[in-house]
Write a protein that holds these residues in place. Structure first.
Motif, mmCIF file in Angstrom:
data_model
loop_
_atom_site.group_PDB
_atom_site.id
_atom_site.type_symbol
_atom_site.label_atom_id
_atom_site.label_comp_id
_atom_site.label_asym_id
_atom_site.label_seq_id
_atom_site.Cartn_x
_atom_site.Cartn_y
_atom_site.Cartn_z
ATOM 1 N N LYS A 314 3.877 40.617 95.975
ATOM 2 C CA LYS A 314 4.270 40.530 94.588
ATOM 3 C C LYS A 314 5.417 39.387 94.302
ATOM 4 C CE LYS A 314 5.844 44.899 94.451
ATOM 5 N NZ LYS A 314 6.408 46.036 94.152
ATOM 6 N N MET A 315 5.736 38.689 95.068
ATOM 7 C CA MET A 315 6.587 37.658 94.745
ATOM 8 C C MET A 315 6.187 36.392 93.860
ATOM 9 S SD MET A 315 8.458 35.181 97.237
ATOM 10 C CE MET A 315 9.509 36.441 98.110
ATOM 11 N N ILE A 316 6.906 36.125 92.957
ATOM 12 C CA ILE A 316 6.684 34.881 91.850
ATOM 13 C C ILE A 316 7.402 33.762 92.309
ATOM 14 C CG2 ILE A 316 6.412 33.930 89.741
ATOM 15 C CD1 ILE A 316 6.093 36.972 88.644
ATOM 16 N N TYR A 317 6.989 32.570 92.840
ATOM 17 C CA TYR A 317 7.711 31.515 93.017
ATOM 18 C C TYR A 317 7.958 30.847 91.653
ATOM 19 C CZ TYR A 317 7.745 31.350 97.945
ATOM 20 O OH TYR A 317 7.812 31.398 99.477
ATOM 21 N N ASN A 318 9.099 30.832 91.094
ATOM 22 C CA ASN A 318 9.456 30.380 89.676
ATOM 23 C C ASN A 318 10.299 29.465 89.586
ATOM 24 O OD1 ASN A 318 11.439 32.396 90.329
ATOM 25 N ND2 ASN A 318 12.006 32.164 88.254
ATOM 26 N N SER A 319 10.977 28.981 90.797
ATOM 27 C CA SER A 319 12.087 27.923 90.980
ATOM 28 C C SER A 319 11.626 26.890 91.800
ATOM 29 C CB SER A 319 13.414 28.667 91.259
ATOM 30 O OG SER A 319 14.452 27.750 91.441
ATOM 31 N N PHE A 320 11.652 25.652 91.387
ATOM 32 C CA PHE A 320 11.546 24.326 91.951
ATOM 33 C C PHE A 320 12.959 23.439 91.873
ATOM 34 C CE2 PHE A 320 9.342 19.892 91.928
ATOM 35 C CZ PHE A 320 9.002 19.864 93.035
ATOM 36 N N GLU A 321 13.276 23.312 93.169
ATOM 37 C CA GLU A 321 14.593 22.402 93.519
ATOM 38 C C GLU A 321 14.489 21.379 94.303
ATOM 39 O OE1 GLU A 321 19.095 23.822 94.815
ATOM 40 O OE2 GLU A 321 17.562 25.223 95.420
ATOM 41 N N ILE A 322 14.936 20.381 93.879
ATOM 42 C CA ILE A 322 14.967 19.155 94.583
ATOM 43 C C ILE A 322 16.508 18.525 94.614
ATOM 44 C CG2 ILE A 322 12.697 18.433 93.796
ATOM 45 C CD1 ILE A 322 14.077 16.700 91.988
ATOM 46 N N GLY A 323 16.436 17.473 95.633
ATOM 47 C CA GLY A 323 17.556 16.876 95.748
ATOM 48 C C GLY A 323 18.353 17.452 97.140
ATOM 49 N N ILE A 324 19.802 17.244 97.161
ATOM 50 C CA ILE A 324 20.480 17.850 98.259
ATOM 51 C C ILE A 324 20.599 19.372 98.248
ATOM 52 C CG2 ILE A 324 22.487 17.596 99.623
ATOM 53 C CD1 ILE A 324 22.714 14.783 98.548
ATOM 54 N N THR A 325 19.501 19.886 98.254
ATOM 55 C CA THR A 325 19.468 21.575 98.229
ATOM 56 C C THR A 325 20.290 22.058 99.255
ATOM 57 O OG1 THR A 325 17.461 21.914 99.631
ATOM 58 C CG2 THR A 325 17.430 21.260 97.212
ATOM 59 N N ALA A 326 20.746 21.371 100.433
ATOM 60 C CA ALA A 326 21.676 21.999 101.165
ATOM 61 C C ALA A 326 22.295 20.832 102.105
ATOM 62 C CB ALA A 326 20.925 23.198 102.138
ATOM 63 N N HIS A 327 23.483 20.754 102.262
ATOM 64 C CA HIS A 327 24.045 19.911 103.128
ATOM 65 C C HIS A 327 24.993 20.458 104.231
ATOM 66 C CE1 HIS A 327 25.610 16.177 104.677
ATOM 67 N NE2 HIS A 327 26.700 15.986 104.231
ATOM 68 N N ASP A 328 24.868 20.536 105.371
ATOM 69 C CA ASP A 328 25.761 21.161 106.211
ATOM 70 C C ASP A 328 26.448 20.205 107.182
ATOM 71 O OD1 ASP A 328 23.812 20.506 107.840
ATOM 72 O OD2 ASP A 328 23.160 22.445 108.539
ATOM 73 N N ASP A 329 26.346 19.054 107.188
ATOM 74 C CA ASP A 329 27.235 18.059 107.995
ATOM 75 C C ASP A 329 28.408 18.096 107.530
ATOM 76 O OD1 ASP A 329 28.301 15.915 109.407
ATOM 77 O OD2 ASP A 329 26.176 14.813 109.362
ATOM 78 N N ARG A 330 29.438 18.681 108.534
ATOM 79 C CA ARG A 330 30.831 18.525 108.105
ATOM 80 C C ARG A 330 31.478 17.188 108.514
ATOM 81 N NH1 ARG A 330 31.251 23.716 106.850
ATOM 82 N NH2 ARG A 330 29.696 25.069 107.621
ATOM 83 N N SER A 331 30.812 16.108 108.897
ATOM 84 C CA SER A 331 31.551 14.863 109.291
ATOM 85 C C SER A 331 31.010 13.851 108.431
ATOM 86 C CB SER A 331 30.953 14.706 110.745
ATOM 87 O OG SER A 331 29.433 14.360 111.001
ATOM 88 N N LYS A 332 29.924 14.013 107.561
ATOM 89 C CA LYS A 332 29.597 12.927 106.726
ATOM 90 C C LYS A 332 29.017 13.413 105.219
ATOM 91 C CE LYS A 332 27.873 9.629 110.163
ATOM 92 N NZ LYS A 332 26.873 8.823 110.477
ATOM 93 N N SER A 333 29.676 12.535 104.262
ATOM 94 C CA SER A 333 28.721 12.958 102.871
ATOM 95 C C SER A 333 27.564 12.637 102.855
ATOM 96 C CB SER A 333 29.687 12.278 101.864
ATOM 97 O OG SER A 333 30.989 12.619 101.752
ATOM 98 N N ALA A 334 26.689 13.092 101.908
ATOM 99 C CA ALA A 334 25.123 12.758 102.037
ATOM 100 C C ALA A 334 24.805 12.214 100.615
ATOM 101 C CB ALA A 334 24.491 13.981 102.215
ATOM 102 N N ILE A 335 24.022 11.026 100.978
ATOM 103 C CA ILE A 335 23.401 10.470 99.631
ATOM 104 C C ILE A 335 21.867 10.399 99.773
ATOM 105 C CG2 ILE A 335 23.158 8.238 98.467
ATOM 106 C CD1 ILE A 335 25.967 7.428 99.560
ATOM 107 N N LEU A 336 21.279 10.883 98.776
ATOM 108 C CA LEU A 336 19.881 10.977 98.730
ATOM 109 C C LEU A 336 19.208 10.342 97.358
ATOM 110 C CD1 LEU A 336 17.019 12.170 99.625
ATOM 111 C CD2 LEU A 336 17.688 14.158 98.595
#
Length: 350
Positions: A314-336
């Protein structure tokens, strides 16, 4: 759906809640109880350390065998989400907005960002609806929601993470979007700098086609994920997302049960840096094991898998997310950089 997969999914998401609720509810107040319903009405079952839990009517219940009752633990999703948020008229579905406005849900959506001059230009109910800037300076949901509200009103500047139109790197036309995320602190699971539209509507049986162009410059940290397709009506917003595994290879992950759909081992195609990369995906939505998961990178098919693409039927996918949706590198900032984004219920040619 395999029973083992269900147990893993539910264990990951709610056992922490269960542990806290178990001691609190029994000592602080009487537990809400119910008689066991028909087993056919149960959505999921799991057994943890000898205790049985049932997902029923959107809630998680603990089986009390000595009393022959079920004790309420946690509401996982709102049974009335659809009726609270959607209206059907003449075969069309609309989302309810403020002041009674009805906005048609989207089955096809594209953005090349050509008419985007400022951050605030991104947002309206027919385009992008919100952003997430989870960072050391906005480390909680409350913090980044407050920041987002002030940014969208022009009352605040970015803190550490940013989303902005750019001409620095463009795939086509004159504009693209630049996402910047600093590293998360040790107390954070991840950081985010992402853009979301919650006006989508995809359900079981649907085909979903997604296309986006991405550019990660050399020297930058590589985002863990760059696209999420989710439901906002279930706890933890489960869904399926594009992961750059180890900063090297793109794959899919079904978030709730952490199932990965990856490239053939030993034949992985690297995600290149310092150039535009085209990612195109096709999904067939189902809670069973016969869903379709296909992914192309720069025209080459790198994933062709079958498996579960929804947590519940019964799930509805209603959310579309783009970009840096998760960044877990603790040594560097991320650019996308992201450009020319599309999602559709029909095949995308480009």
């Amino acid at each position: 759906m395999k029973t083992k997969t269900l147990l893993i999914a539910l264990t990951i998401v709610i056992l922490g809640v269960m542990a806290g609720t178990r001691s609190h509810s029994l000592s602080a107040q009487p537990a809400k109880m119910t008689d066991p319903p028909k087993e056919s009405e149960v959505e999921m079952t799991l057994v943890e350390k000898g205790t049985t839990y049932k997902l029923y009517q959107g809630g998680m219940w603990r089986v009390n065998s000595s009393l022959g009752k079920w004790e309420f633990v946690e509401q996982i999703y709102d049974l009335e989400f659809y009726t609270k948020n959607c209206v059907e008229r003449e075969g069309k579905i609309y989302r309810k907005a403020d002041k009674g406005e009805l906005i048609p849900v989207k089955r096809r959506f594209t953005d090349d960002f050509e008419n985007t001059k400022t951050f605030r230009d991104l947002f309206d109910l027919r385009r992008w609806t919100e952003c997430e800037l989870l960072s050391p300076k906005a480390p909680t949901v409350k913090d980044y929601v407050k920041l987002r509200q002030r940014l969208m009103k022009g009352e605040n500047e970015f803190l550490d993470n940013r989303i902005e139109p750019t001409t620095e790197k463009v795939h086509a036309g004159k504009n693209a979007l630049k996402f910047v995320s600093v590293s998360p602190t040790p107390e954070m699971i991840c950081a985010k700098a992402s853009l979301t539209s919650e006006m989508l509507h995809f359900v079981k049986g649907d085909d979903v086609w997604i296309s986006l162009w991405c550019y990660v410059p050399k020297g930058s940290g590589v985002p863990f994920t760059v696209m999420d397709l989710e439901t906002t009506w279930m706890k933890q917003h489960p869904g399926i997302r594009l992961v750059i595994s180890g900063g090297k290879h793109v794959c899919f992950q079904l978030k709730w049960n952490r199932v990965f759909y990856g490239q053939a081992k030993g034949k992985e195609v690297a995600f290149p840096l310092d150039q535009w990369v085209h990612l195109k995906a096709h999904l067939k939505l189902t809670e069973k094991d016969d869903g379709v998961i296909e992914l192309w990178q720069d025209g080459t098919k790198i994933i062709d898998a079958r498996g579960q693409t929804l947590i519940l039927a019964k799930m509805i996918y209603n959310s579309f997310e783009i970009g840096i949706t998760a960044h877990d590198d603790r040594s560097k900032s991320a650019i996308l950089y992201v450009d020319d984004v599309s999602i559709s219920d029909q095949p995308i040619k480009k």
